[in-house]
Design an enzyme around this catalytic site. Structure first.
Site, PDB file in Angstrom:
ATOM      1  N   SER A   1      42.184 -35.327   1.136  1.00 19.50           N
ATOM      2  CA  SER A   1      41.895 -35.844  -0.206  1.00 19.50           C
ATOM      3  C   SER A   1      41.532 -34.738  -1.186  1.00 19.50           C
ATOM      4  O   SER A   1      42.122 -34.622  -2.272  1.00 19.50           O
ATOM      5  CB  SER A   1      40.766 -36.873  -0.132  1.00 19.50           C
ATOM      6  OG  SER A   1      39.550 -36.279   0.316  1.00 19.50           O
ATOM      7  N   ASP A   2      40.539 -33.907  -0.831  1.00 20.09           N
ATOM      8  CA  ASP A   2      40.097 -32.919  -1.810  1.00 20.09           C
ATOM      9  C   ASP A   2      41.079 -31.765  -1.942  1.00 20.09           C
ATOM     10  O   ASP A   2      41.170 -31.155  -3.014  1.00 20.09           O
ATOM     11  CB  ASP A   2      38.682 -32.413  -1.497  1.00 20.09           C
ATOM     12  CG  ASP A   2      38.519 -31.880  -0.096  1.00 20.09           C
ATOM     13  OD1 ASP A   2      39.437 -32.010   0.716  1.00 20.09           O
ATOM     14  OD2 ASP A   2      37.429 -31.330   0.198  1.00 20.09           O
ATOM     15  N   CYS A   3      41.849 -31.456  -0.888  1.00 18.73           N
ATOM     16  CA  CYS A   3      42.887 -30.435  -1.017  1.00 18.73           C
ATOM     17  C   CYS A   3      43.977 -30.932  -1.964  1.00 18.73           C
ATOM     18  O   CYS A   3      44.478 -30.169  -2.803  1.00 18.73           O
ATOM     19  CB  CYS A   3      43.478 -30.100   0.342  1.00 18.73           C
ATOM     20  SG  CYS A   3      42.297 -29.378   1.483  1.00 18.73           S
TER      21      CYS A   3
END
Length: 703
Positions: A432-434
């Site tokens: 998600s954060d990548c």
């Protein structure tokens, strides 16, 4: 202390090297501002310290752009955990695969360099206290690699083990590796029930509902446990059996060791529920159905093969990488697929000044590159480095995952088309954060004043689709997948040394990054058909971030150290979503950070904050913590300039004359108890903070 010349792909840079246990002092900082005697500056290198934020930015940009790789990413050391290399060494020994001699020498050098000088042991990671897990695994690795029992480093490690009861109390992952090596009995392990993999997904205990790293480790572990895959007995194994324990190997009561965990290692004790289940499973092991077990063995190997093929034999992480390689050998011997595994061991190995280590992933390439792009763009001078930015855009372009994995539901996989991974497109697991940082980086590159062939809005929207699909019911975002199981599954955690491994939880870092990405997307594509959906997602995400803020104004970081890191994300997410700067959530966060600023103007937080979940000061200020704190205060438009300027002065004072920054304490973490290195952070976040300072204060700083 010494200056050394690093040569990487034809680029030459001067780098200062410290002894591994050296703590920089004020005198050292002064020395770093002087060119080393007898050296010659590389062409164009200004070996005088920066005198202003603008000059510090230029130096930092020049240095970091000079070490960019040919495909556009920034390579870095992502080592730190000490239990990774032993898995590789043991797997190679059991399967008969020979590492190159030069690799063996450098691995030995790394292990000896990281041996704790006070007691001769090793810990869970490079800055941890010595324990049985770290020491026993390094011990057998050094012996496999050829060091004799009488070697001083081996002798000191053996003395540590015996002074602390020997290897019988090693945690469960250590018991497993020693059993594979044939120096621990399988009877000394709690069961690793392979039949669980046949449980339908509708049931909460189905492994498909576990956090992906957990299930992808216990998948091959359960296969190898069911098969009792064990090294052939050799003279070395017979010697190790006598060296690792305080009593004769043949007299050890192995079943009594199942729940024997040394106090040096225990972090996450077994729940009462798990103890009862282990006891029941122990009975089951004596009466299990051969038909059912064989069916489970075939099922799990099919999933192992799928993981190998979808990641081009890299696998999700270093533990399941070596375990999967061992499974393939057990099933097929030294087959073509076995050598596909062997060929990609290189992806995990990193050679540094302290030796060769196994990284916690196949690198952090995309993650570091996405942050670097955003920092570079915010400097305002990226236009002076068009080749650097085009290369960075190229890496972003080639790293986006092009397609979903086939037959996703059967193999418990989430959609991945349009996502960005942590490392490389070959690895391919969506995060998600990548994905969020990839979206942010792609959109930020569109602002540059020269042609760069940016990633299209349609492809960015594919990343947004992944982000939207990953939002949990609580409004937050987990790491790789949605939260699939109930919280009580954590009571099944068998690891002893890690917390929060059973399911994928919502995190402030992942949630804030996703919010920022969607806010950036709606600002550049306000008429996109999914903007209404994006707006609703942002609102739910903001509520989640507010709900998990601590009373003191901080957020607990789970992927970096620690409250400084979590608070940076929390504030950036709220500000991006339009939260008023007078909001009590933002005001309290700034107050918390300012209460931790030190006399030298910096911030320094210890990894023990993650372990204890309460703020613990480091021995000295850290440039990365300082960068995060300053970025937070400036994102919040904190009205008082003085504490920010003090932090900026600290960063400039720590910069080397060539634009590099020193490597300080370990700065990353996973599962609260194991720390991991992000060596590029020292070049990214001080630069980013300096850039934001100049932007806010119109480059009128007078330091």
């Amino acid at each position: 202390m010494s200056w050394t010349l690093d040569v990487d792909r034809g680029r030459q840079t001067w780098r200062y090297t410290e002894d591994k246990d050296h703590k920089p002092t004020d005198v050292d900082v002064h020395l770093l501002n002087l060119k080393a005697p007898g050296t010659t500056c590389p062409k164009g290198c200004n070996m005088t310290p920066a005198k202003s934020p603008q000059e510090a930015i230029t130096k930092a940009f020049q240095y970091f752009s000079a070490v960019q790789t040919e495909d556009g990413h920034w390579a870095g050391d992502y080592g730190g955990p000490m239990f990774l290399l032993p898995g590789l060494v043991i797997t190679c020994y059991v399967t008969g695969y020979s590492l190159p001699e030069a690799h063996c020498r450098e691995i030995i050098r790394y292990m000896l360099n990281r041996q704790n000088p006070k007691d001769g042991g090793w810990g869970l990671h490079i800055e941890a206290h010595s324990d049985i897990f770290g020491t026993a695994l390094q011990y057998v690795s050094l012996r496999i690699l050829g060091l004799p029992a009488a070697h001083p480093g081996v002798t000191r490690a053996r003395d540590f083990l015996r002074a602390n009861g020997g290897a019988v109390g090693i945690p469960s992952w250590g018991k497993f590796w020693l059993a594979v090596l044939n120096v621990y009995s399988w009877d000394g392990l709690n069961p690793i029930p392979i039949e669980f993999w046949l449980v339908p997904y509708a049931f909460p205990i189905c492994p498909g509902r576990w956090w992906c790293h957990c299930r992808m480790v216990y998948l091959p572990m359960s296969y190898l446990y069911a098969r009792r895959t064990t090294a052939a007995e050799t003279p070395l194994i017979r010697e190790l059996r006598q060296e690792l324990y305080v009593t004769d190997y043949s007299t050890i009561n192995w079943p009594a060791q199942k729940n024997s965990i040394n106090k040096l290692d225990m972090y996450a004790p077994h729940s009462t529920l798990l103890k009862g289940i282990n006891a029941a499973l122990g009975v089951y092991e004596g009466v299990h159905s051969k038909w059912l077990r064989d069916k489970a063995i075939d099922f799990t190997f099919d999933h192992i093969r799928y993981e190998d093929e979808q990641t081009k034999y890299i696998d999700i992480g270093p533990v399941n990488k070596t375990l999967n390689m061992l499974c393939v050998w057990d099933r097929e011997g030294q087959s073509p697929n076995f050598f596909k595994h062997a060929d990609r061991l290189q992806d995990y190995l990193w050679l540094a000044n302290d030796g060769m280590k196994m990284q916690g992933y196949n690198g952090s390439q995309l993650w570091d590159t996405a942050f670097t792009i955003q920092a570079f763009v915010e400097t305002g001078i990226a236009g002076q480095f068009p080749d650097t930015m085009r290369l960075a855009n190229h890496y972003l372009d080639i790293s986006q995952v092009p397609d979903n994995s086939p037959n996703m539901n059967h193999y418990f996989r989430h959609i991945s088309k349009g996502a960005w991974p942590f490392s490389t497109v070959d690895h391919g697991w969506p995060i998600s954060d990548c994905t969020a940082e990839g979206v942010k980086a792609a959109l930020s590159l569109r602002s540059l004043p020269f042609h760069i062939a940016p990633i299209s809005i349609d492809r960015v929207a594919e990343g947004i689709n992944v982000i939207l699909s990953l939002q949990n019911k609580d409004g937050g975002w987990a790491s790789y997948e949605n939260k699939r199981g109930p919280n009580w599954l954590e009571k099944f955690n068998p690891s002893e040394v890690f917390q929060n491994i059973m399911i994928d939880y919502s995190y402030v870092e992942c949630s804030a990054a996703c919010i920022q990405a969607m806010c950036a997307f709606r600002s550049q594509a306000p008429n996109h058909p999914r903007i209404k959906e994006v707006n609703g997602s942002i609102e739910r995400g903001v509520r989640f971030i507010k709900s998990i803020q601590r009373d003191n104004g901080s957020w607990l970081g789970s992927w970096g150290i620690c409250f400084t890191y979590g608070t940076w994300f929390g504030v950036e997410g709220l500000v991006a979503a339009g939260e008023p700067l007078t909001s009590p959530h933002i005001v309290k966060a700034c107050k918390f950070l300012l209460s931790k600023q030190r006399d030298d103007g910096g911030w320094g937080e210890s990894f023990m904050s993650n372990v204890t979940k309460e703020y613990v000061h480091n021995d000295q200020s850290q440039i990365v913590n300082t960068g995060w704190a300053l970025l937070t205060l400036m994102a919040a438009k904190y009205p008082q300039r003085e504490p920010i300027e003090r932090g900026i002065k600290f960063l400039i004072s720590r910069q080397y004359p060539n634009g590099d920054f020193p490597q300080e304490s370990i700065i990353g973490v996973f599962n609260f108890n194991c720390m991991i290195s992000y060596s590029n952070y020292k070049n990214i976040f001080p630069l980013w903070a300096l850039a934001r300072y100049c932007n806010i204060y119109l480059q009128k700083a007078n330091l």
